[in-house]
Design a protein around this motif. Sequence first.
Motif, PDB file in Angstrom:
ATOM      1  N   GLY A  74       0.807  -1.207   0.000  1.00 13.50           N
ATOM      2  CA  GLY A  74       0.000   0.000   0.000  1.00 13.50           C
ATOM      3  C   GLY A  74       0.845   1.263   0.000  1.00 13.50           C
ATOM      4  O   GLY A  74       0.332   2.362  -0.133  1.00 13.50           O
ATOM      5  N   ARG A 117       3.911   2.396  -2.138  1.00 12.16           N
ATOM      6  CA  ARG A 117       4.755   2.053  -3.275  1.00 12.16           C
ATOM      7  C   ARG A 117       6.244   2.338  -3.036  1.00 12.16           C
ATOM      8  O   ARG A 117       7.099   1.492  -3.283  1.00 12.16           O
ATOM      9  N   LYS A 120      -5.290  -5.002   1.989  1.00 11.05           N
ATOM     10  CA  LYS A 120      -3.909  -5.459   1.814  1.00 11.05           C
ATOM     11  C   LYS A 120      -3.788  -6.175   0.467  1.00 11.05           C
ATOM     12  O   LYS A 120      -2.849  -5.950  -0.294  1.00 11.05           O
ATOM     13  N   GLY A 139      -3.593  -3.847  -2.444  1.00 11.50           N
ATOM     14  CA  GLY A 139      -2.250  -3.256  -2.567  1.00 11.50           C
ATOM     15  C   GLY A 139      -1.291  -4.217  -3.250  1.00 11.50           C
ATOM     16  O   GLY A 139      -0.461  -3.807  -4.068  1.00 11.50           O
TER      17      GLY A 139
END
Length: 185
Positions: free
Chosen positions: A46, A48, A124, A127
Amino acid sequence: MHDSDASVHRLLGPNGRAVPAIDKEFPGVVTGNEVDRAALGARVFGDRDALVRLEAIVHPLVRQDTKRFLLQAARRGAKLVALDVPLLFEGGLWREVDFILVTSAPRFLQLQRALRRPGMNADKLHGIVARQTSDTVRRRHADLVLSTGQPRGVTLRLLRRALGEAKNRPARCWPPRAYVPKRKL
Ligand SMILES: CC(C)(COP(=O)(O)OP(=O)(O)OC[C@H]1O[C@@H](n2cnc3c(N)ncnc32)[C@H](O)[C@@H]1O)[C@@H](O)C(=O)NCCC(=O)NCCS
Ligand SMILES: Nc1ncnc2c1ncn2[C@@H]1O[C@H](COP(=O)(O)OP(=O)(O)OP(=O)(O)O)[C@@H](O)[C@H]1O
């Protein structure tokens, strides 16, 4: 066979080689002499930039480990080696292999299985999926797609057949270039 994921586990595990660098980059995620994977996951999935920083630490070490495995296998005279690499396409390793076997299950099953993992939740997972090559692209680059949407027995039978096919491929990448066979006296 070399398993990249297992390699990451060793690197992050007790006294693992990546532990000191991760401790420096992500203070608070190391407890004792190992990385708390759940805590690190919460920091990087989540975010980057954080994931890129983690990859810069871990991936070169996994690559080293893989190379060492390949050289040892070449020395043993192995006829076939397999690399289990979750990020085969993201990392570019797909260019350095002779046969690409992609495992794939229908999307609803992939999500169902992933959500069953301890500590996983929809956010999660979102992401993670966003950071990975799509199933469509993976399948397109595969020499063979192995269906994992059926019972395990079926998958294993298909796998056996796939390995037979892989063995019959002309080897362009094997043995590795860095490997120089010992000269016979
Ligand atoms: C952040 C870490 C500690 C979280 O560990 P945790 O045990 O909670 O999760 P796990 O490793 O099982 O990963 C969960 C899912 O995320 C995927 N995933 C892991 N790292 C990445 C990444 N860098 N990019 C995309 N997907 C990833 C995995 O394939 C898996 O599907 C761990 O995933 C890690 O160290 N990742 C960085 C190293 C890496 O790139 N590993 C990928 C496999 S070689
Ligand atoms: N035919 C099948 N082939 C493979 N896995 C199956 C099959 N049927 C059921 N499963 C289940 O699917 C799950 C696969 O999850 P696993 O976490 O190993 O996936 P993965 O592809 O290795 O994920 P990643 O590479 O992202 O870590 C396991 O729980 C396994 O028991």
